[in-house]
Design an enzyme around this catalytic site. Structure first.
Site, short mmCIF file in Angstrom:
data_model
loop_
_atom_site.label_atom_id
_atom_site.label_comp_id
_atom_site.label_asym_id
_atom_site.label_seq_id
_atom_site.Cartn_x
_atom_site.Cartn_y
_atom_site.Cartn_z
N HIS A 27 -5.83 28.87 33.31
CA HIS A 27 -4.70 27.95 33.38
C HIS A 27 -4.34 27.54 31.96
O HIS A 27 -5.20 27.51 31.07
CB HIS A 27 -5.05 26.72 34.20
CG HIS A 27 -5.25 26.99 35.65
ND1 HIS A 27 -5.25 25.98 36.59
CD2 HIS A 27 -5.45 28.14 36.34
CE1 HIS A 27 -5.44 26.48 37.79
NE2 HIS A 27 -5.57 27.79 37.67
N GLU B 87 -3.87 24.70 30.60
CA GLU B 87 -4.68 23.58 30.11
C GLU B 87 -6.04 24.06 29.61
O GLU B 87 -6.51 23.66 28.54
CB GLU B 87 -4.90 22.53 31.20
CG GLU B 87 -3.64 21.93 31.78
CD GLU B 87 -3.20 22.63 33.06
OE1 GLU B 87 -3.06 23.88 33.06
OE2 GLU B 87 -2.98 21.94 34.05
N CYS C 252 -4.38 20.60 38.06
CA CYS C 252 -5.18 20.77 39.28
C CYS C 252 -6.53 20.08 39.08
O CYS C 252 -6.86 19.65 37.96
CB CYS C 252 -5.36 22.27 39.55
SG CYS C 252 -6.48 23.10 38.40
#
Length: 152
Positions: A56, A58, A86
């Site tokens: 992801h 991040e 998430c």
């Protein structure tokens, strides 16, 4: 705390999200900023490209930032991301001890900050960043809407 006008850092995250969409990835972008306000790194999702469910945006910027600074923690650093993180990313943000999290669109189905797991609300969470939502929300949501409309 909701913000409405995206600053330059969120513009960079939005550009990373758009680039991710062009690669066929879910359009989410992230930018890591040091305590002085300088961009350390930026990334878009690469889960398909890397065949890695943890790739992801991040996670990618946190990994790169930690490598650049030779530390498992980045206290004083801020993260700008186009979608509410998430639960996995919210936990990584906590473990990295990031100072602030700015995100664009909420994610009622998969979010881990204001929705779903609400990682920072748990007593077992060792560190919760200051969270600012709604930054570039309209642009972030539009990137996602257009991407998924093209998949249906």
């Amino acid at each position: 705390m909701a913000l409405t006008k995206p600053p330059g850092h969120m513009d960079l995250a939005l550009a990373q999200a758009a680039a991710a969409a062009k690669r066929g990835e879910v359009p989410i972008g992230a930018v890591l900023v040091d305590p002085a306000g300088h961009v350390v790194c930026e990334a878009g999702n690469r889960t398909r490209e890397l065949s890695d469910p943890t790739a992801h945006a991040e996670i990618l910027v946190i990994r790169e930032g930690c490598q650049k600074y030779g530390s498992q923690r980045l206290p004083g650093f801020d993260l700008y991301v186009t979608l509410e993180p998430c639960p996995m990313c919210a936990a990584a943000i906590s473990f990295a001890r990031l100072r602030r999290l700015y995100y664009g669109a909420p994610d009622p189905k998969g979010g881990g900050v204001a929705h779903g797991a609400r990682v920072y609300a748990h007593a077992t969470c060792h560190h919760a960043p200051d969270v600012y939502d709604g930054l570039g929300e309209v642009q972030s949501a539009e990137l996602l809407r257009v991407f998924f409309a093209g998949r249906r």
